[in-house]
Design a protein around this motif. Structure first.
Motif, PDB file in Angstrom:
ATOM      1  N   HIS A   3      -8.051  14.834  -0.878  1.00  0.00           N
ATOM      2  CA  HIS A   3      -9.357  14.205  -1.071  1.00  0.00           C
ATOM      3  C   HIS A   3      -9.486  12.934  -0.241  1.00  0.00           C
ATOM      4  CE1 HIS A   3      -6.918  12.127  -3.875  1.00  0.00           C
ATOM      5  NE2 HIS A   3      -6.874  13.134  -4.711  1.00  0.00           N
ATOM      6  N   PHE A   4     -10.651  12.418  -0.349  1.00  0.00           N
ATOM      7  CA  PHE A   4     -11.056  11.249   0.403  1.00  0.00           C
ATOM      8  C   PHE A   4     -10.080  10.097   0.221  1.00  0.00           C
ATOM      9  CE2 PHE A   4     -14.352   7.897   1.190  1.00  0.00           C
ATOM     10  CZ  PHE A   4     -14.507   8.231   2.517  1.00  0.00           C
ATOM     11  N   GLN A   5      -9.534   9.994  -0.990  1.00  0.00           N
ATOM     12  CA  GLN A   5      -8.634   8.897  -1.333  1.00  0.00           C
ATOM     13  C   GLN A   5      -7.444   8.819  -0.379  1.00  0.00           C
ATOM     14  OE1 GLN A   5      -9.776   7.008  -3.675  1.00  0.00           O
ATOM     15  NE2 GLN A   5      -8.141   5.507  -3.501  1.00  0.00           N
ATOM     16  N   LEU A   6      -6.993  10.003   0.052  1.00  0.00           N
ATOM     17  CA  LEU A   6      -5.847  10.068   0.962  1.00  0.00           C
ATOM     18  C   LEU A   6      -6.161   9.388   2.284  1.00  0.00           C
ATOM     19  CD1 LEU A   6      -4.242  13.604   0.754  1.00  0.00           C
ATOM     20  CD2 LEU A   6      -3.122  11.390   0.618  1.00  0.00           C
ATOM     21  N   ILE A   7      -7.367   9.649   2.784  1.00  0.00           N
ATOM     22  CA  ILE A   7      -7.781   9.068   4.055  1.00  0.00           C
ATOM     23  C   ILE A   7      -7.892   7.546   3.911  1.00  0.00           C
ATOM     24  CG2 ILE A   7      -9.564   9.103   5.856  1.00  0.00           C
ATOM     25  CD1 ILE A   7      -8.850  11.877   5.678  1.00  0.00           C
ATOM     26  N   ILE A   8      -8.505   7.119   2.796  1.00  0.00           N
ATOM     27  CA  ILE A   8      -8.657   5.681   2.564  1.00  0.00           C
ATOM     28  C   ILE A   8      -7.283   5.022   2.500  1.00  0.00           C
ATOM     29  CG2 ILE A   8      -9.395   3.942   0.881  1.00  0.00           C
ATOM     30  CD1 ILE A   8     -11.708   5.762   0.168  1.00  0.00           C
ATOM     31  N   THR A   9      -6.364   5.669   1.776  1.00  0.00           N
ATOM     32  CA  THR A   9      -5.002   5.138   1.662  1.00  0.00           C
ATOM     33  C   THR A   9      -4.368   4.999   3.036  1.00  0.00           C
ATOM     34  OG1 THR A   9      -4.801   6.261  -0.445  1.00  0.00           O
ATOM     35  CG2 THR A   9      -2.766   5.504   0.567  1.00  0.00           C
ATOM     36  N   ALA A  10      -4.564   6.027   3.867  1.00  0.00           N
ATOM     37  CA  ALA A  10      -3.973   6.004   5.210  1.00  0.00           C
ATOM     38  C   ALA A  10      -4.567   4.860   6.029  1.00  0.00           C
ATOM     39  CB  ALA A  10      -4.211   7.336   5.896  1.00  0.00           C
ATOM     40  N   ILE A  11      -5.882   4.696   5.942  1.00  0.00           N
ATOM     41  CA  ILE A  11      -6.534   3.639   6.722  1.00  0.00           C
ATOM     42  C   ILE A  11      -6.048   2.273   6.245  1.00  0.00           C
ATOM     43  CG2 ILE A  11      -8.753   2.523   7.210  1.00  0.00           C
ATOM     44  CD1 ILE A  11      -9.974   5.352   7.229  1.00  0.00           C
ATOM     45  N   ARG A  12      -5.906   2.107   4.914  1.00  0.00           N
ATOM     46  CA  ARG A  12      -5.379   0.847   4.381  1.00  0.00           C
ATOM     47  C   ARG A  12      -3.978   0.597   4.907  1.00  0.00           C
ATOM     48  NH1 ARG A  12      -7.981   0.957  -0.814  1.00  0.00           N
ATOM     49  NH2 ARG A  12     -10.079   0.186  -0.407  1.00  0.00           N
ATOM     50  N   GLY A  13      -3.197   1.666   4.958  1.00  0.00           N
ATOM     51  CA  GLY A  13      -1.826   1.553   5.466  1.00  0.00           C
ATOM     52  C   GLY A  13      -1.815   1.047   6.886  1.00  0.00           C
ATOM     53  N   LEU A  14      -2.758   1.547   7.682  1.00  0.00           N
ATOM     54  CA  LEU A  14      -2.829   1.145   9.084  1.00  0.00           C
ATOM     55  C   LEU A  14      -3.352  -0.277   9.216  1.00  0.00           C
ATOM     56  CD1 LEU A  14      -4.213   4.444  10.586  1.00  0.00           C
ATOM     57  CD2 LEU A  14      -1.911   3.533  10.833  1.00  0.00           C
TER      58      LEU A  14
ATOM     59  N   THR B  98      -3.214  -3.748  -1.403  1.00  0.00           N
ATOM     60  CA  THR B  98      -4.414  -3.229  -2.063  1.00  0.00           C
ATOM     61  C   THR B  98      -4.677  -3.955  -3.371  1.00  0.00           C
ATOM     62  OG1 THR B  98      -3.159  -1.512  -3.154  1.00  0.00           O
ATOM     63  CG2 THR B  98      -4.133  -0.937  -1.042  1.00  0.00           C
ATOM     64  N   SER B  99      -5.869  -3.767  -3.898  1.00  0.00           N
ATOM     65  CA  SER B  99      -6.320  -4.484  -5.084  1.00  0.00           C
ATOM     66  C   SER B  99      -5.639  -3.946  -6.333  1.00  0.00           C
ATOM     67  CB  SER B  99      -7.828  -4.322  -5.221  1.00  0.00           C
ATOM     68  OG  SER B  99      -8.116  -2.970  -5.511  1.00  0.00           O
ATOM     69  N   ALA B 100      -5.822  -4.673  -7.421  1.00  0.00           N
ATOM     70  CA  ALA B 100      -5.277  -4.257  -8.710  1.00  0.00           C
ATOM     71  C   ALA B 100      -5.765  -2.851  -9.050  1.00  0.00           C
ATOM     72  CB  ALA B 100      -5.715  -5.244  -9.786  1.00  0.00           C
ATOM     73  N   LEU B 101      -7.059  -2.640  -8.875  1.00  0.00           N
ATOM     74  CA  LEU B 101      -7.622  -1.331  -9.209  1.00  0.00           C
ATOM     75  C   LEU B 101      -6.975  -0.235  -8.364  1.00  0.00           C
ATOM     76  CD1 LEU B 101      -9.698   0.308 -10.793  1.00  0.00           C
ATOM     77  CD2 LEU B 101     -11.340  -0.129  -8.979  1.00  0.00           C
ATOM     78  N   ASP B 102      -6.838  -0.494  -7.068  1.00  0.00           N
ATOM     79  CA  ASP B 102      -6.239   0.514  -6.190  1.00  0.00           C
ATOM     80  C   ASP B 102      -4.806   0.831  -6.607  1.00  0.00           C
ATOM     81  OD1 ASP B 102      -8.333   1.170  -4.491  1.00  0.00           O
ATOM     82  OD2 ASP B 102      -8.030  -0.652  -3.301  1.00  0.00           O
ATOM     83  N   ASN B 103      -4.090  -0.190  -7.064  1.00  0.00           N
ATOM     84  CA  ASN B 103      -2.726   0.041  -7.532  1.00  0.00           C
ATOM     85  C   ASN B 103      -2.712   0.949  -8.749  1.00  0.00           C
ATOM     86  OD1 ASN B 103      -0.238  -1.341  -6.322  1.00  0.00           O
ATOM     87  ND2 ASN B 103      -1.889  -2.820  -5.995  1.00  0.00           N
ATOM     88  N   VAL B 104      -3.671   0.722  -9.635  1.00  0.00           N
ATOM     89  CA  VAL B 104      -3.712   1.536 -10.843  1.00  0.00           C
ATOM     90  C   VAL B 104      -4.169   2.963 -10.505  1.00  0.00           C
ATOM     91  CG1 VAL B 104      -4.659   1.703 -13.171  1.00  0.00           C
ATOM     92  CG2 VAL B 104      -4.148  -0.528 -12.209  1.00  0.00           C
ATOM     93  N   LEU B 105      -4.881   3.090  -9.391  1.00  0.00           N
ATOM     94  CA  LEU B 105      -5.377   4.407  -8.978  1.00  0.00           C
ATOM     95  C   LEU B 105      -4.266   5.304  -8.428  1.00  0.00           C
ATOM     96  CD1 LEU B 105      -8.723   3.562  -7.128  1.00  0.00           C
ATOM     97  CD2 LEU B 105      -8.472   4.934  -9.179  1.00  0.00           C
ATOM     98  N   VAL B 106      -3.162   4.684  -7.979  1.00  0.00           N
ATOM     99  CA  VAL B 106      -2.129   5.469  -7.277  1.00  0.00           C
ATOM    100  C   VAL B 106      -1.673   6.717  -8.052  1.00  0.00           C
ATOM    101  CG1 VAL B 106       0.210   5.403  -6.335  1.00  0.00           C
ATOM    102  CG2 VAL B 106      -1.378   3.565  -5.825  1.00  0.00           C
ATOM    103  N   PRO B 107      -1.295   6.589  -9.345  1.00  0.00           N
ATOM    104  CA  PRO B 107      -0.846   7.806 -10.039  1.00  0.00           C
ATOM    105  C   PRO B 107      -1.939   8.882 -10.102  1.00  0.00           C
ATOM    106  CG  PRO B 107      -0.269   5.852 -11.291  1.00  0.00           C
ATOM    107  CD  PRO B 107      -1.198   5.400 -10.205  1.00  0.00           C
TER     108      PRO B 107
END
Ligand code: ATP
Ligand code: MG
Lengths: 403, 262
Positions: A3-14, B98-107
């Protein structure tokens, strides 16, 4: 799960190390850009040259000086004379439609204060019809002009423009290399014909050019138009026979002339193009490789830097495949983004070179845009796979302990 | 429910063998709050990692919620970590960019359900940090970071919470805050296993286990009445800090006799 979240995560990583990501992207831009501009320039040149060959006509032959090899050095043998043209025509009437012997030199064409440097082409009356090249005003060189070595000239369109402007040139006296010629006609605007810009030449009778102007015995080349393209093989055979007899070449000895068909010229060109292609594509390929190494490098650093993060992700339920995917997506984003910009950069570079030099003609085939993007993704995946595997193989407990 | 029998974890360091866990038998029923104490290197974290499906034992069996993890595939272990286990670490282990919310979103990224951020917002609310959702870990205090980590641990509503020295990096007052959240989660029915070095935190559990050299050397139930007393004290200390703003840390109160005995 993609899902979209994966792409966002990747972009944040970069984004975490933006400068590093940008540098890796630049590597890809240069790599893909080099490929695209190399292809554009090569394709453009190929198209241009092939167009020129097409303008020669499939039913035509070109006869030039022969080649002789002596101690590994190739030199040309001058042997073609105006008489050969007559003989080829007379001895192969069934096969040969026209023969156009030519002598080409350079010189200055002058009308009072105006003067132009251009080609001086000595031809017979067959030159114009053979090349479907017509006069705009006046008349072309006639058989009588050639026979009498008259001092007449037919100017190319550009030369006439430069010398006379809006004045009518026919009947005027011009000086070619200091000798006085009467302008009998002006050719139509044509552009290039057989790799020459014929608008920038002055045409004079062959005999005048050879005897009175340049004092030469041998022709530059002979242009032969066969009755049809199908007659080419028989025509080659006949001409070969005629010239060997007329040049008194004993059997077993090499020809002192070379005959090219349009097909052969294309092949020769293809060979040259291939060599250029290998060189150009190698450079482009190396640039791309450097780009790939850049991606691999930043991904490896990134994996090491984020060991703990990987541990956390594994601890909260990421499968190894999820980690692999995350790093592959990051590598792919760099390469895809770099690839897209690279296509634009390569295209712009090629066009700039084209504009700047005015010689290089470019053509960017649409397929290369698609191919480059696919190639870029491929580079991303290939260079990202090893770092991604390293990330996915980490032991969760070790990763969490990593300082 | 956790059941370990003859559980061992050995590390080979050249010639010698480190027995991080040595034939441990342990049964933790559903809903129990257990604390583990013991000196450094006694195998507490190793035990937690195996219970948390992050590591496999060298020998022996572990059963978590009726599933034996020895023969489990990596994929199923990941699923178990995601759905049924929440982990809280001493060093918070938040993703700093990342933000607090994003951290909680990880799982939530790794669940099989369709993605929604609602559970993450609820979890943050639960630890009282809904106002900090957009803050990055570097913009928050240690206590807040640990609360975000707890929110992350509970976002998938696991039945088991494993906390490895959750208050180890925090001052006493902030530690109390964290413990109050842990108590709440326990009251809601979660099984809690908590590793600590601090005795006054260990006695807040229903049951205390002491480890030494990879073995369980003591396993005692905490007296319910004493426990209630300590919890009350905790709560009062917490409130006095908040209301009167006067420092009055709970550790300065006289310890119950049971603890002084140790
Ligand atoms: N990867 C490893 N390789 C070798 N030995 C290890 C490894 N991991 C842990 N150990 C050893 O296992 C033993 C138990 O370690 P563990 O981390 O469980 O201790 P702990 O009780 O959590 O200690 P602490 O209170 O300091 O966190 C220690 O002696 C440690 O050195
Ligand atoms: Mg530990």
């Amino acid at each position: 799960m993609f899902h979209f979240q994966l792409i966002i995560t990747a972009i944040r990583g970069l984004q975490q190390n933006l400068l590093r990501s940008i540098l890796a992207t630049i590597g890809v831009i240069i790599g893909v850009g080099a490929v695209v501009s190399a292809v554009s320039i090569l394709q453009g040149a190929q198209r241009d040259v092939l167009d020129q060959f097409e303008s020669l006509g499939a039913d035509q032959l070109i006869i030039v000086d022969g080649k002789r090899e002596h101690g590994g050095v190739t030199s040309s043998v001058q042997a073609l004379v105006p008489d050969d043209a007559e003989k080829i025509q007379q001895e192969n009437t069934e096969l040969v439609l026209r023969v156009s012997p030519q002598y080409q030199g350079g010189g200055q064409i002058k009308y009072y204060q105006q003067n132009v440097n251009g080609f001086i082409l000595g031809v017979t009356e067959t030159y114009a019809p053979m090349n479907s090249y017509k006069v705009d005003t006046g008349r072309f060189i006639s058989r009588e002009d050639v026979r009498g070595s008259t001092m007449v000239t037919v100017l190319g369109y550009g030369v006439a423009q430069d010398l006379f402007g809006s004045l009518p040139p026919v009947g005027k006296n011009v000086k070619i290399n200091g000798k006085s010629f009467i302008v009998i006609g002006v050719m139509e605007k044509k552009g290039t014909l057989g790799f020459l810009n014929v608008d920038e030449q002055a045409i004079i009778p062959l005999s005048t050019a050879m005897a009175r102007m340049f004092g030469q015995k041998y022709l530059s080349m002979l242009n032969v138009q066969c009755t049809s393209a199908a007659a080419i093989p028989a025509c080659l055979e006949g001409i070969n026979q005629t010239l060997r007899v007329s040049h008194r070449i004993r059997s077993g000895t090499k020809d002192d002339f070379t005959i090219y068909t349009q097909e052969q010229m294309k092949q020769r060109f293809a060979q040259v193009a291939k060599i250029f292609g290998v060189v150009l594509y190698s450079i482009a390929g190396i640039s791309l490789l450097v780009g790939a190494i850049g991606i691999m490098n930043i991904m490896l650093v990134s994996v090491t830097e984020r060991t703990r993060e990987i541990g956390v992700r594994l601890a909260v339920g990421a499968r190894r495949f999820d980690i692999l995917k995350q790093f592959l997506i990051e590598a792919s984003i760099i390469s895809l983004f770099g690839g897209a910009l690279g296509v634009v950069a390569g295209w712009a570079m090629a066009n700039f070179l084209g504009e700047f030099t005015q010689v290089i003609k470019t053509y960017t085939p649409p397929i290369i845009i698609v191919a480059s993007l696919i190639m870029a993704i491929f580079v991303g995946v290939v260079s990202g796979i090893y770092p991604a595997i390293r990330a996915a193989r980490l032991d969760p407990v070790q990763a969490l302990r990593y300082e | 429910m956790i059941r370990a029998s003859q559980l061992s974890k050995h590390y080979h360091m050249g010639e010698s063998v480190v027995r991080a866990l040595d034939c441990v038998d342990l049964h933790i029923p559903h809903g129990q709050f257990v604390s583990i104490i013991g000196s450094s290197g006694s195998g507490k974290s190793t035990m937690m990692h195996i219970m948390g499906c992050l590591d496999r034992p060298t020998s022996g069996t572990v059963e978590i919620h009726g599933q034996t993890i020895n023969s489990m595939s990596e994929k199923r272990m990941a699923l178990l970590r995601n759905n049924e286990i929440g982990f809280v670490f001493q060093t918070f282990n938040l993703i700093s960019r990342t933000s607090a919310l994003d951290n909680v979103l990880v799982p939530l990224m790794y669940t099989r359900r369709s993605f929604s951020s609602k559970p993450a917002i609820e979890a943050l609310d639960r630890v009282g940090l809904s106002k900090r959702a957009k803050h990055k870990p570097s913009e928050m205090s240690g206590g807040e970071c640990q609360r975000v980590a707890i929110a992350r641990a509970i976002v998938n509503k696991p039945k088991l919470l494993l906390a490895d020295e959750p208050t180890g990096n925090l001052d006493t007052h902030t530690g109390t805050q964290i413990m109050n959240i842990v108590h709440e989660l326990h009251e809601d029915g979660m099984t809690v296993v908590l590793v600590t070095h601090e005795m006054d935190i260990a006695v807040q559990a229903e049951r205390m286990i002491e480890m030494k050299d990879g073995k369980i050397v003591a396993d005692t139930a905490v007296d319910a009445a004493r426990r209630a007393e300590i919890l009350k004290l905790n709560q009062d200390a917490h409130q006095s800090l908040f209301r009167k703003k006067s420092l009055h840390p709970p550790s300065s109160k006289p310890l119950p006799p049971q603890m002084e005995a140790r």
